[in-house]
Design an enzyme around this catalytic site. Structure first.
Site, PDB file in Angstrom:
ATOM      1  N   GLY A  22       0.816  -1.217   0.000  1.00  0.00           N
ATOM      2  CA  GLY A  22       0.000   0.000   0.000  1.00  0.00           C
ATOM      3  C   GLY A  22       0.845   1.259   0.000  1.00  0.00           C
ATOM      4  N   LEU A  24       0.542   3.762  -2.111  1.00  0.00           N
ATOM      5  CA  LEU A  24       0.984   3.635  -3.504  1.00  0.00           C
ATOM      6  C   LEU A  24       1.493   4.949  -4.080  1.00  0.00           C
ATOM      7  CD1 LEU A  24      -1.930   1.361  -4.742  1.00  0.00           C
ATOM      8  CD2 LEU A  24       0.262   0.690  -3.748  1.00  0.00           C
ATOM      9  N   ALA A  26       3.854   6.530  -7.825  1.00  0.00           N
ATOM     10  CA  ALA A  26       3.920   6.309  -9.275  1.00  0.00           C
ATOM     11  C   ALA A  26       4.676   5.024  -9.629  1.00  0.00           C
ATOM     12  CB  ALA A  26       4.572   7.508  -9.948  1.00  0.00           C
ATOM     13  N   HIS A  28       4.503   2.138  -8.010  1.00  0.00           N
ATOM     14  CA  HIS A  28       3.530   1.037  -7.940  1.00  0.00           C
ATOM     15  C   HIS A  28       2.599   1.073  -9.162  1.00  0.00           C
ATOM     16  CE1 HIS A  28       4.238   1.580  -3.464  1.00  0.00           C
ATOM     17  NE2 HIS A  28       4.461   0.294  -3.609  1.00  0.00           N
ATOM     18  N   GLY A 139       9.123  -4.440  -8.514  1.00  0.00           N
ATOM     19  CA  GLY A 139      10.050  -3.376  -8.906  1.00  0.00           C
ATOM     20  C   GLY A 139      11.496  -3.782  -8.647  1.00  0.00           C
ATOM     21  N   ASP A 142      13.752  -2.998  -5.166  1.00  0.00           N
ATOM     22  CA  ASP A 142      14.068  -4.037  -4.188  1.00  0.00           C
ATOM     23  C   ASP A 142      14.712  -5.194  -4.956  1.00  0.00           C
ATOM     24  OD1 ASP A 142      12.708  -2.954  -1.675  1.00  0.00           O
ATOM     25  OD2 ASP A 142      11.108  -2.837  -3.151  1.00  0.00           O
ATOM     26  N   GLN A 145      15.165  -8.540  -3.189  1.00  0.00           N
ATOM     27  CA  GLN A 145      13.844  -9.174  -3.048  1.00  0.00           C
ATOM     28  C   GLN A 145      13.427  -9.843  -4.362  1.00  0.00           C
ATOM     29  OE1 GLN A 145      10.279  -7.359  -1.079  1.00  0.00           O
ATOM     30  NE2 GLN A 145       9.693  -6.786  -3.139  1.00  0.00           N
ATOM     31  N   ARG A 179       8.917   5.035   1.984  1.00  0.00           N
ATOM     32  CA  ARG A 179       9.678   5.509   3.151  1.00  0.00           C
ATOM     33  C   ARG A 179      10.281   6.898   2.918  1.00  0.00           C
ATOM     34  NH1 ARG A 179      10.818  -0.411   3.837  1.00  0.00           N
ATOM     35  NH2 ARG A 179       9.838  -0.955   5.812  1.00  0.00           N
TER      36      ARG A 179
HETATM   37  O1  PAF Z   1       7.916  -4.930  -1.967  1.00  0.00           O
HETATM   38  C1  PAF Z   1       6.949  -4.952  -1.163  1.00  0.00           C
HETATM   39  O2  PAF Z   1       6.120  -4.049  -1.100  1.00  0.00           O
HETATM   40  C2  PAF Z   1       6.791  -6.141  -0.235  1.00  0.00           C
HETATM   41  O3  PAF Z   1       8.027  -6.617   0.181  1.00  0.00           O
HETATM   42  C3  PAF Z   1       5.936  -7.274  -0.842  1.00  0.00           C
HETATM   43  C4  PAF Z   1       6.586  -7.864  -2.083  1.00  0.00           C
HETATM   44  C5  PAF Z   1       4.548  -6.744  -1.177  1.00  0.00           C
HETATM   45  C6  PAF Z   1       5.778  -8.410   0.168  1.00  0.00           C
HETATM   46  O4  PAF Z   1       5.166  -7.976   1.342  1.00  0.00           O
END
Ligand code: PAF
Length: 269
Positions: A22, A24, A26, A28, A139, A142, A145, A179
């Protein structure tokens, strides 16, 4: 949600998932747009996942802006928003969990946020099982990730295409992030130093300069701008191992600036 998804599947529609926490921006919405281009139906999830926050991190204060998020998703053409509760995501007090491979997940951000990528892998696996999308969009901001999720999908043989999208940036280069709103005006003015430092490093490495030397001056440049760097790393873009000449490489960094922990990364070469 299952009833709606079954209906779409019965019509052989390709379903894309965009997982989010959430608040959100640009960046996202670019993920939603990319999902729309590649599928017939777009599902966005909004869930601030407690298991990826460590003790003392910003789980409680993480910005929750559900009404404006829903407006933005509707305007972006998202077909369905999945807003699970903690109980829905983690129904058992002692449930199953996956552990991300240490070589990938215990370095860089994982060194400073132990267990973070296990939390990400667990929630993403659960979201994948709930929605069963044909593709999912994340994205590159990260980047670690993204690699953990790619590994999750190949290792557990999930039939889901993972699409990674380039980082969206503000005009001054700062990577968009929820953030960033923790920054006050002075910190916001200093924050683009992270991206500038990465681009300087990329230029110096491409010119053949020595990594140890350029890394030290980059670290000092960040400190001079008021940031507190956690890491500055040059890695293989495929598995975050040692960079291999001729193969994709990545420069990655994390630094504290006031209450905000900023991360960023760029491709090299
Ligand atoms: O990148 C994020 O916003 C979070 O790490 C995700 C992938 C939604 C998992 O909670």
């Amino acid at each position: 949600m299952r009833a709606v998804l079954s209906h779409w599947r019965a019509r052989a529609e390709r379903i894309a998932l965009v997982p989010t926490m959430g608040n959100l921006h640009a960046g996202h919405l670019a993920l939603i747009e990319a999902a729309r281009r590649r599928s017939n139906r777009v599902v966005a999830s909004i869930f601030v996942n407690p298991t990826q926050f460590g003790p003392g991190e910003d789980f409680d204060s993480y910005p929750r802006t559900i009404d404006s998020d829903l407006d933005k998703l509707a305007a972006a053409g998202c077909d369905l928003v999945w807003l699970p509760s903690v109980q829905t995501m983690y129904p058992l007090e002692e449930g199953f969990s996956v552990i991300a491979p240490a070589a990938l997940a215990s370095q860089l951000c994982g060194e400073f946020r132990p267990g973070h990528f296990d939390g990400v892998a667990n929630v993403v696996l659960r979201l994948f099982n709930q929605v069963r999308p044909g593709l999912a969009v994340f994205g590159e901001k990260d980047f670690q990730q993204l690699l953990v999720i790619r590994r999750l999908v190949t290792d557990l043989a999930l039939d889901i295409e993972i699409v990674g999208l380039p980082t969206r940036r503000e005009d001054d280069g700062l990577a968009m992030s929820s953030r960033n709103q923790y920054l006050d005006a002075d910190q916001r003015a200093a924050a683009p130093a992270l991206y500038r430092t990465l681009t300087d490093l990329a230029r110096q490495l491409s010119a053949g300069e020595d990594w140890a030397g350029v890394r030290d001056s980059a670290w000092q440049a960040l400190e001079a701008a008021g940031l507190k760097p956690q890491y500055l790393a040059w890695k293989s873009a495929e598995d975050l191992g040692e960079p291999v000449p001729g193969k994709p490489q990545r420069l990655l960094a994390a630094a504290w600036l006031g209450q905000a922990r900023l991360i960023d990364n760029i491709a090299l070469g």
